[in-house]
Design an enzyme around this catalytic site. Sequence first.
Site, PDB file in Angstrom:
ATOM      1  N   ARG A  56      -9.057  -8.607   3.135  1.00 36.90           N
ATOM      2  CA  ARG A  56      -8.026  -8.009   4.001  1.00 36.90           C
ATOM      3  C   ARG A  56      -8.249  -6.501   4.126  1.00 36.90           C
ATOM      4  O   ARG A  56      -8.231  -5.939   5.226  1.00 36.90           O
ATOM      5  CB  ARG A  56      -6.649  -8.288   3.404  1.00 36.90           C
ATOM      6  CG  ARG A  56      -5.455  -7.737   4.186  1.00 36.90           C
ATOM      7  CD  ARG A  56      -4.186  -8.029   3.382  1.00 36.90           C
ATOM      8  NE  ARG A  56      -2.950  -7.818   4.128  1.00 36.90           N
ATOM      9  CZ  ARG A  56      -2.241  -6.699   4.100  1.00 36.90           C
ATOM     10  NH1 ARG A  56      -2.639  -5.678   3.366  1.00 36.90           N
ATOM     11  NH2 ARG A  56      -1.119  -6.591   4.802  1.00 36.90           N
ATOM     12  N   HIS A  65       0.045  -3.772  11.243  1.00 43.52           N
ATOM     13  CA  HIS A  65       1.133  -4.599  11.793  1.00 43.52           C
ATOM     14  C   HIS A  65       1.383  -4.313  13.284  1.00 43.52           C
ATOM     15  O   HIS A  65       2.518  -4.179  13.725  1.00 43.52           O
ATOM     16  CB  HIS A  65       2.413  -4.426  10.960  1.00 43.52           C
ATOM     17  CG  HIS A  65       2.198  -4.793   9.532  1.00 43.52           C
ATOM     18  ND1 HIS A  65       2.040  -6.092   9.120  1.00 43.52           N
ATOM     19  CD2 HIS A  65       2.061  -4.027   8.422  1.00 43.52           C
ATOM     20  CE1 HIS A  65       1.818  -6.106   7.807  1.00 43.52           C
ATOM     21  NE2 HIS A  65       1.812  -4.873   7.370  1.00 43.52           N
ATOM     22  N   GLN A  81       0.840  -1.203   0.000  1.00 43.77           N
ATOM     23  CA  GLN A  81       0.000   0.000   0.000  1.00 43.77           C
ATOM     24  C   GLN A  81       0.874   1.251   0.000  1.00 43.77           C
ATOM     25  O   GLN A  81       1.899   1.291   0.671  1.00 43.77           O
ATOM     26  CB  GLN A  81      -0.871  -0.020   1.254  1.00 43.77           C
ATOM     27  CG  GLN A  81      -2.111   0.819   1.153  1.00 43.77           C
ATOM     28  CD  GLN A  81      -3.127   0.442   2.225  1.00 43.77           C
ATOM     29  OE1 GLN A  81      -3.124  -0.670   2.732  1.00 43.77           O
ATOM     30  NE2 GLN A  81      -4.001   1.363   2.562  1.00 43.77           N
ATOM     31  N   GLN A  86       0.589 -12.246   9.716  1.00 44.12           N
ATOM     32  CA  GLN A  86       1.207 -11.034   9.144  1.00 44.12           C
ATOM     33  C   GLN A  86       0.584  -9.711   9.609  1.00 44.12           C
ATOM     34  O   GLN A  86       1.288  -8.731   9.814  1.00 44.12           O
ATOM     35  CB  GLN A  86       1.160 -11.135   7.609  1.00 44.12           C
ATOM     36  CG  GLN A  86       2.090 -10.170   6.904  1.00 44.12           C
ATOM     37  CD  GLN A  86       1.443  -9.575   5.673  1.00 44.12           C
ATOM     38  OE1 GLN A  86       0.352  -9.028   5.733  1.00 44.12           O
ATOM     39  NE2 GLN A  86       2.116  -9.684   4.554  1.00 44.12           N
ATOM     40  N   SER A  97       4.371  -6.391   2.965  1.00 47.61           N
ATOM     41  CA  SER A  97       3.032  -6.327   3.551  1.00 47.61           C
ATOM     42  C   SER A  97       2.000  -6.867   2.553  1.00 47.61           C
ATOM     43  O   SER A  97       2.019  -8.043   2.208  1.00 47.61           O
ATOM     44  CB  SER A  97       2.726  -4.895   3.997  1.00 47.61           C
ATOM     45  OG  SER A  97       1.525  -4.838   4.713  1.00 47.61           O
ATOM     46  N   LEU A  98       1.117  -6.019   2.040  1.00 46.44           N
ATOM     47  CA  LEU A  98       0.145  -6.413   1.018  1.00 46.44           C
ATOM     48  C   LEU A  98       0.820  -7.139  -0.154  1.00 46.44           C
ATOM     49  O   LEU A  98       0.272  -8.083  -0.728  1.00 46.44           O
ATOM     50  CB  LEU A  98      -0.582  -5.158   0.504  1.00 46.44           C
ATOM     51  CG  LEU A  98      -1.260  -5.247  -0.868  1.00 46.44           C
ATOM     52  CD1 LEU A  98      -2.501  -6.094  -0.783  1.00 46.44           C
ATOM     53  CD2 LEU A  98      -1.578  -3.866  -1.396  1.00 46.44           C
TER      54      LEU A  98
END
Length: 293
Positions: free
Chosen positions: A113, A195, A9, A244, A88-89
């Site tokens: 998500r 996170h 992102q 995650q 991440s993503l």
Amino acid sequence: MKAYIFPGQGAQFPGMGADLYEKSEEAKELFEKANEILGFSITDVMFNGSAEDLKQTKVTQPAVFLHSVILSKTLGDSFKPDMVAGHSLGEFSALVANGTLNFEDGLKLVSKRALAMQKACELQPSTMAAVLGLEDAVVEKVCKETEGIVVAANYNCPGQLVISGEVEAVNKACEALKEAGARRALVLPVGGAFHSPLMEPAREELAAAIAETTFHKPGCPIYQNVTTTAVTDPEEIKKNLMAQLTAPVKWTQSIQQMITDGASLFTEAGPGKVLQGLVKKIDRSAEVASAAI
């Protein structure tokens, strides 16, 4: 060895993906399939929307995922990764790229998500902040000593760490980090504390969706954010992906491990060049490139 890396992102930009749609019949089919799966025309927002339009949570994450995955699919025979990783993503893009997830399942999980994270953000005011110029251990110590919930969330490169947590705790930590010698400790314009433990409601929702999804044996190892090591076992990949959302993104450590394991070229597949910049900061001698059709 060829490593392909996939952004998260923040990499989005107006007009993203329009060139892929025009140049490739396969890309066009996949974009149209995405509109169908998502139940709205994400291509309209990606190709014609403003930066503000692209910031909507239900749009941002699927948009970055689609750009990355469709770009890698249109590379044809030249796309032969020896290892993959995603920030991440971007881990979801990487899992489609190495064959662990199919396109449809990957997109459905990314959409779930995004919506689950949005819901978690609305439950409690929370934020993130970028910290520059301090050792990781110092940042971790300050977070630990700060009252409230604040944790190290993104280990982007040496001297660049993102912290995440409750608004008040993040603000207090930023002040303490400046006193400890941080060059900058800057609150980021994000919707919530990604996170961090505050993402637990989203983690539970996403974990349920992951558990019901088929994960295949990958064509090459993925270096996951949670463990930083090469993983090829579908069940282990699932477990790490479930963890995650509340665990830190160990990007520095993942890239270092990939280099140790023989990565000689890092190709970024997706919008922007942020990850290439981070790789160079982690290891100046690493070779980087952008994927292009």
